[in-house]
Write a protein that holds these residues in place. Structure first.
Motif, PDB file in Angstrom:
ATOM      1  N   GLU A  51       0.822  -1.215   0.000  1.00  0.00           N
ATOM      2  CA  GLU A  51       0.000   0.000   0.000  1.00  0.00           C
ATOM      3  C   GLU A  51       0.854   1.262   0.000  1.00  0.00           C
ATOM      4  O   GLU A  51       0.334   2.376  -0.030  1.00  0.00           O
ATOM      5  N   GLY A  52       2.178   1.085   0.046  1.00  0.00           N
ATOM      6  CA  GLY A  52       3.082   2.219   0.002  1.00  0.00           C
ATOM      7  C   GLY A  52       3.326   2.878   1.347  1.00  0.00           C
ATOM      8  O   GLY A  52       3.852   3.992   1.407  1.00  0.00           O
ATOM      9  N   LYS A  53       2.944   2.210   2.422  1.00  0.00           N
ATOM     10  CA  LYS A  53       3.165   2.766   3.757  1.00  0.00           C
ATOM     11  C   LYS A  53       4.671   2.810   4.042  1.00  0.00           C
ATOM     12  O   LYS A  53       5.397   1.891   3.711  1.00  0.00           O
ATOM     13  N   LYS A  54       5.121   3.887   4.674  1.00  0.00           N
ATOM     14  CA  LYS A  54       6.524   4.007   5.070  1.00  0.00           C
ATOM     15  C   LYS A  54       6.656   3.354   6.443  1.00  0.00           C
ATOM     16  O   LYS A  54       6.082   3.832   7.407  1.00  0.00           O
ATOM     17  N   LEU A  55       7.363   2.251   6.492  1.00  0.00           N
ATOM     18  CA  LEU A  55       7.525   1.507   7.729  1.00  0.00           C
ATOM     19  C   LEU A  55       8.977   1.519   8.175  1.00  0.00           C
ATOM     20  O   LEU A  55       9.883   1.521   7.352  1.00  0.00           O
ATOM     21  N   SER A  56       9.168   1.515   9.476  1.00  0.00           N
ATOM     22  CA  SER A  56      10.510   1.315  10.022  1.00  0.00           C
ATOM     23  C   SER A  56      10.582  -0.140  10.459  1.00  0.00           C
ATOM     24  O   SER A  56       9.892  -0.550  11.396  1.00  0.00           O
ATOM     25  N   ILE A  57      11.391  -0.910   9.752  1.00  0.00           N
ATOM     26  CA  ILE A  57      11.552  -2.339  10.047  1.00  0.00           C
ATOM     27  C   ILE A  57      12.987  -2.569  10.489  1.00  0.00           C
ATOM     28  O   ILE A  57      13.926  -2.157   9.795  1.00  0.00           O
ATOM     29  N   ILE A  58      13.150  -3.212  11.634  1.00  0.00           N
ATOM     30  CA  ILE A  58      14.486  -3.514  12.145  1.00  0.00           C
ATOM     31  C   ILE A  58      14.632  -5.025  12.232  1.00  0.00           C
ATOM     32  O   ILE A  58      13.844  -5.709  12.887  1.00  0.00           O
ATOM     33  N   ASP A  59      15.637  -5.541  11.535  1.00  0.00           N
ATOM     34  CA  ASP A  59      15.925  -6.975  11.480  1.00  0.00           C
ATOM     35  C   ASP A  59      17.031  -7.269  12.487  1.00  0.00           C
ATOM     36  O   ASP A  59      18.132  -6.748  12.373  1.00  0.00           O
ATOM     37  N   VAL A  60      16.718  -8.107  13.493  1.00  0.00           N
ATOM     38  CA  VAL A  60      17.682  -8.378  14.570  1.00  0.00           C
ATOM     39  C   VAL A  60      18.417  -9.710  14.394  1.00  0.00           C
ATOM     40  O   VAL A  60      19.066 -10.196  15.306  1.00  0.00           O
ATOM     41  N   ARG A  61      18.327 -10.303  13.178  1.00  0.00           N
ATOM     42  CA  ARG A  61      19.035 -11.558  12.929  1.00  0.00           C
ATOM     43  C   ARG A  61      20.535 -11.309  12.782  1.00  0.00           C
ATOM     44  O   ARG A  61      20.992 -10.184  12.677  1.00  0.00           O
ATOM     45  N   GLU A  62      21.275 -12.401  12.734  1.00  0.00           N
ATOM     46  CA  GLU A  62      22.731 -12.329  12.565  1.00  0.00           C
ATOM     47  C   GLU A  62      23.083 -12.052  11.099  1.00  0.00           C
ATOM     48  O   GLU A  62      22.271 -12.251  10.207  1.00  0.00           O
ATOM     49  N   ASP A  63      24.329 -11.617  10.872  1.00  0.00           N
ATOM     50  CA  ASP A  63      24.790 -11.237   9.537  1.00  0.00           C
ATOM     51  C   ASP A  63      24.544 -12.320   8.497  1.00  0.00           C
ATOM     52  O   ASP A  63      24.066 -12.047   7.393  1.00  0.00           O
ATOM     53  N   GLU A  64      24.879 -13.569   8.840  1.00  0.00           N
ATOM     54  CA  GLU A  64      24.747 -14.647   7.855  1.00  0.00           C
ATOM     55  C   GLU A  64      23.285 -14.928   7.501  1.00  0.00           C
ATOM     56  O   GLU A  64      22.981 -15.354   6.387  1.00  0.00           O
ATOM     57  N   GLU A  65      22.373 -14.669   8.431  1.00  0.00           N
ATOM     58  CA  GLU A  65      20.950 -14.858   8.136  1.00  0.00           C
ATOM     59  C   GLU A  65      20.443 -13.755   7.204  1.00  0.00           C
ATOM     60  O   GLU A  65      19.721 -14.013   6.247  1.00  0.00           O
ATOM     61  N   VAL A  66      20.845 -12.533   7.497  1.00  0.00           N
ATOM     62  CA  VAL A  66      20.418 -11.392   6.689  1.00  0.00           C
ATOM     63  C   VAL A  66      20.990 -11.488   5.280  1.00  0.00           C
ATOM     64  O   VAL A  66      20.348 -11.073   4.310  1.00  0.00           O
ATOM     65  N   ALA A  67      22.170 -12.079   5.139  1.00  0.00           N
ATOM     66  CA  ALA A  67      22.795 -12.235   3.819  1.00  0.00           C
ATOM     67  C   ALA A  67      21.931 -13.075   2.881  1.00  0.00           C
ATOM     68  O   ALA A  67      22.011 -12.940   1.660  1.00  0.00           O
ATOM     69  N   LEU A  68      21.070 -13.914   3.445  1.00  0.00           N
ATOM     70  CA  LEU A  68      20.173 -14.736   2.630  1.00  0.00           C
ATOM     71  C   LEU A  68      18.964 -13.953   2.133  1.00  0.00           C
ATOM     72  O   LEU A  68      18.245 -14.415   1.259  1.00  0.00           O
ATOM     73  N   GLY A  69      18.758 -12.777   2.684  1.00  0.00           N
ATOM     74  CA  GLY A  69      17.659 -11.924   2.244  1.00  0.00           C
ATOM     75  C   GLY A  69      16.930 -11.314   3.414  1.00  0.00           C
ATOM     76  O   GLY A  69      16.730 -11.953   4.443  1.00  0.00           O
ATOM     77  N   LYS A  70      16.542 -10.031   3.231  1.00  0.00           N
ATOM     78  CA  LYS A  70      15.768  -9.336   4.256  1.00  0.00           C
ATOM     79  C   LYS A  70      14.640  -8.574   3.589  1.00  0.00           C
ATOM     80  O   LYS A  70      14.618  -8.412   2.369  1.00  0.00           O
ATOM     81  N   ILE A  71      13.704  -8.128   4.387  1.00  0.00           N
ATOM     82  CA  ILE A  71      12.589  -7.345   3.869  1.00  0.00           C
ATOM     83  C   ILE A  71      13.162  -6.056   3.271  1.00  0.00           C
ATOM     84  O   ILE A  71      13.989  -5.395   3.907  1.00  0.00           O
ATOM     85  N   PRO A  72      12.758  -5.697   2.060  1.00  0.00           N
ATOM     86  CA  PRO A  72      13.283  -4.481   1.436  1.00  0.00           C
ATOM     87  C   PRO A  72      13.108  -3.263   2.344  1.00  0.00           C
ATOM     88  O   PRO A  72      12.029  -3.027   2.879  1.00  0.00           O
ATOM     89  N   GLY A  73      14.204  -2.540   2.542  1.00  0.00           N
ATOM     90  CA  GLY A  73      14.166  -1.335   3.362  1.00  0.00           C
ATOM     91  C   GLY A  73      14.420  -1.570   4.839  1.00  0.00           C
ATOM     92  O   GLY A  73      14.560  -0.614   5.605  1.00  0.00           O
ATOM     93  N   ALA A  74      14.479  -2.827   5.260  1.00  0.00           N
ATOM     94  CA  ALA A  74      14.712  -3.119   6.681  1.00  0.00           C
ATOM     95  C   ALA A  74      16.128  -2.722   7.073  1.00  0.00           C
ATOM     96  O   ALA A  74      17.063  -2.859   6.299  1.00  0.00           O
ATOM     97  N   ARG A  75      16.258  -2.239   8.293  1.00  0.00           N
ATOM     98  CA  ARG A  75      17.564  -1.889   8.851  1.00  0.00           C
ATOM     99  C   ARG A  75      18.054  -3.085   9.656  1.00  0.00           C
ATOM    100  O   ARG A  75      17.297  -3.681  10.417  1.00  0.00           O
ATOM    101  N   HIS A  76      19.320  -3.425   9.513  1.00  0.00           N
ATOM    102  CA  HIS A  76      19.880  -4.594  10.202  1.00  0.00           C
ATOM    103  C   HIS A  76      20.651  -4.155  11.444  1.00  0.00           C
ATOM    104  O   HIS A  76      21.666  -3.456  11.349  1.00  0.00           O
ATOM    105  N   ILE A  77      20.139  -4.548  12.610  1.00  0.00           N
ATOM    106  CA  ILE A  77      20.839  -4.347  13.878  1.00  0.00           C
ATOM    107  C   ILE A  77      20.742  -5.667  14.628  1.00  0.00           C
ATOM    108  O   ILE A  77      19.701  -5.989  15.191  1.00  0.00           O
TER     109      ILE A  77
END
Length: 99
Positions: free
Chosen positions: A15-41
């Protein structure tokens, strides 16, 4: 603790909503793919990187299955942040991912 389903997050993004998404997984998990626009911490860095997270908006917290994101939500709520746990995590995510 507020919760949201992966399908609801996907719909809000469509719907085009601006969301703040924070991904708390480890580096190797995020390397497999994350939600577009998510910030990795990664969860283990959350305490020292809280200054990177805005307090005046709501954040959707994501991990692999919903456990670590629940822990992150509890921690952030205790420090005055507004957060929502994405239950089911990336295991239940069927939307696009970015690498």
């Amino acid at each position: 603790m507020k919760q949201i389903l992966p399908q609801e997050v996907e719909q809000l993004l469509k719907e085009g909503k601006k969301l703040s998404i924070i991904d708390v997984r480890e580096d190797e998990e995020v390397a497999l793919g994350k939600i577009p626009g998510a910030r990795h911490i990664p969860l283990g860095q959350l305490a020292e990187r809280m200054n990177e997270i805005e307090k005046d908006i709501e954040h959707i917290i994501v991990c692999r299955s919903g456990g670590r994101s629940s822990t992150a939500c509890q921690f952030l709520e205790e420090h005055g942040y507004r957060v929502v746990n994405m239950v089911g995590g990336m295991l239940e995510w069927t939307g696009e991912v970015e690498k």
